[in-house]
Design an enzyme around this catalytic site. Structure first.
Site, PDB file in Angstrom:
ATOM      1  N   CYS A 129      -5.066  -3.367   2.761  1.00 51.05           N
ATOM      2  CA  CYS A 129      -4.795  -3.090   4.172  1.00 51.05           C
ATOM      3  C   CYS A 129      -5.978  -3.314   5.113  1.00 51.05           C
ATOM      4  O   CYS A 129      -6.290  -4.438   5.477  1.00 51.05           O
ATOM      5  CB  CYS A 129      -4.234  -1.683   4.310  1.00 51.05           C
ATOM      6  SG  CYS A 129      -3.340  -1.396   5.863  1.00 51.05           S
ATOM      7  N   GLU A 139       0.845  -1.193   0.000  1.00 51.97           N
ATOM      8  CA  GLU A 139       0.000   0.000   0.000  1.00 51.97           C
ATOM      9  C   GLU A 139       0.883   1.245   0.000  1.00 51.97           C
ATOM     10  O   GLU A 139       1.987   1.246   0.543  1.00 51.97           O
ATOM     11  CB  GLU A 139      -0.901  -0.005   1.239  1.00 51.97           C
ATOM     12  CG  GLU A 139      -1.880   1.153   1.293  1.00 51.97           C
ATOM     13  CD  GLU A 139      -2.749   1.149   2.533  1.00 51.97           C
ATOM     14  OE1 GLU A 139      -3.863   1.687   2.469  1.00 51.97           O
ATOM     15  OE2 GLU A 139      -2.315   0.616   3.577  1.00 51.97           O
ATOM     16  N   LYS A 144      -9.973   1.068  -2.544  1.00 55.47           N
ATOM     17  CA  LYS A 144     -10.132   0.603  -1.164  1.00 55.47           C
ATOM     18  C   LYS A 144     -11.510   0.969  -0.620  1.00 55.47           C
ATOM     19  O   LYS A 144     -11.930   2.129  -0.649  1.00 55.47           O
ATOM     20  CB  LYS A 144      -9.041   1.229  -0.296  1.00 55.47           C
ATOM     21  CG  LYS A 144      -8.974   0.724   1.136  1.00 55.47           C
ATOM     22  CD  LYS A 144      -7.778   1.353   1.841  1.00 55.47           C
ATOM     23  CE  LYS A 144      -7.609   0.859   3.252  1.00 55.47           C
ATOM     24  NZ  LYS A 144      -6.442   1.502   3.921  1.00 55.47           N
TER      25      LYS A 144
END
Length: 280
Positions: A155, A42, A114
């Site tokens: 993440c 990330e 995300k």
């Protein structure tokens, strides 16, 4: 069928040029043999909480420069490269935290924005609000690689098992979980969560991570991992920038799923048909 995967562990900062040079050095030093898929963490080009820094890198073309560098790398190495994430301009001063997959010819063939943004208060002195600079994505993404389907995540998504069940139901046998886990949360949960997602879904997990002191207020945990469907860690980094590699055997997935058919059973079981008793 087998293929070779590498996860690159970086210590990205707010200087994009420095980050690109660090990435290129790591790749040149560690990836001199055939690698079929390279996974980056990330915030690969820049790791910052400052919207000013993000805007500057967008306006001066440095984010495009980073994309060009990855394109050239994928072509020269004849490999797929998955950027764990980078800022993607959505509207004025608003971005998406986007993961991008390049094919062997340098084409962007898939991307994922995300969904679960890192808005948490870990203590009085440690808190994060990713939604300050980023908007949430609105769809999951699975892409068919030559060896099978890969499900994309970023993440904090790791903490939402339903997301990975849906990717698995869509045919994913590999999960990309690039991260910049903090030192606090990494020590507590990183390994446990990664192994759980692999075991629950009978999938390989590719988890490249950020490490070290990235900014004045941000320190990341490192410990990039490649995990098999049984939950075994087959490659692991420590706390410095490096590259980990593994040979992935697709047959391992089907052997494990046959031995322990929880994935098949979960697909058959429609949990909506089972009410939850409210006992007082």
């Amino acid at each position: 069928m087998k293929f070779n995967v590498a996860c690159v562990q970086l210590s990205s900062c707010e200087d994009l040029d420095k980050n690109v040079k660090s990435l290129q050095r790591l790749v040149q030093k560690n990836l001199n043999k055939k690698i079929d898929l390279i996974c980056l963490p990330e915030c690969s080009p820049i790791l910052t909480d400052s919207i000013k820094v993000i805007n500057e890198n967008f306006k001066n073309g440095k984010l495009d420069y980073f994309l060009d560098a990855i394109k050239e790398m994928s072509i020269s190495l004849k490999t797929y490269i998955l950027i764990g994430s980078m800022p993607f301009k959505k509207a004025k001063n608003r971005y998406l935290n986007r993961s991008i997959l390049f094919d062997r010819n340098g084409n962007q063939v898939c991307w994922y924005d995300k969904i679960n943004l890192f808005d948490v208060v870990l203590s009085k002195n440690e808190f994060y609000r990713e939604s300050k600079n980023y908007d949430s994505g609105d769809s999951l993404q699975v892409f068919k690689l030559p060896w099978g389907k890969i499900g994309l995540s970023i993440c904090y998504d790791l903490r939402f098992p339903e997301l990975f069940r849906r990717l698995n139901a869509a045919g994913a046998i590999f999960f990309s979980i690039p991260a910049a886990f903090t030192m606090t949360t990494g020590k507590a949960h990183w390994e446990s969560l990664l192994r759980a997602r692999a075991i629950e879904n009978g999938c390989f997990v590719f988890a490249p991570a950020q490490c070290g002191f990235n900014t004045e207020n941000r320190r990341t945990f490192g410990n990039s991992m490649i995990i098999d469907p049984w939950g075994n860690i087959i490659a692991r980094a420590k706390t410095k920038p490096t590259v980990i590699k593994a040979k992935i055997n697709i047959e391992d997935i089907y052997k494990i799923r046959k031995t322990l058919p929880s994935v098949k059973n979960f697909d058959i079981l429609n949990l909506k048909n089972y009410p939850v008793a409210q006992n007082k």
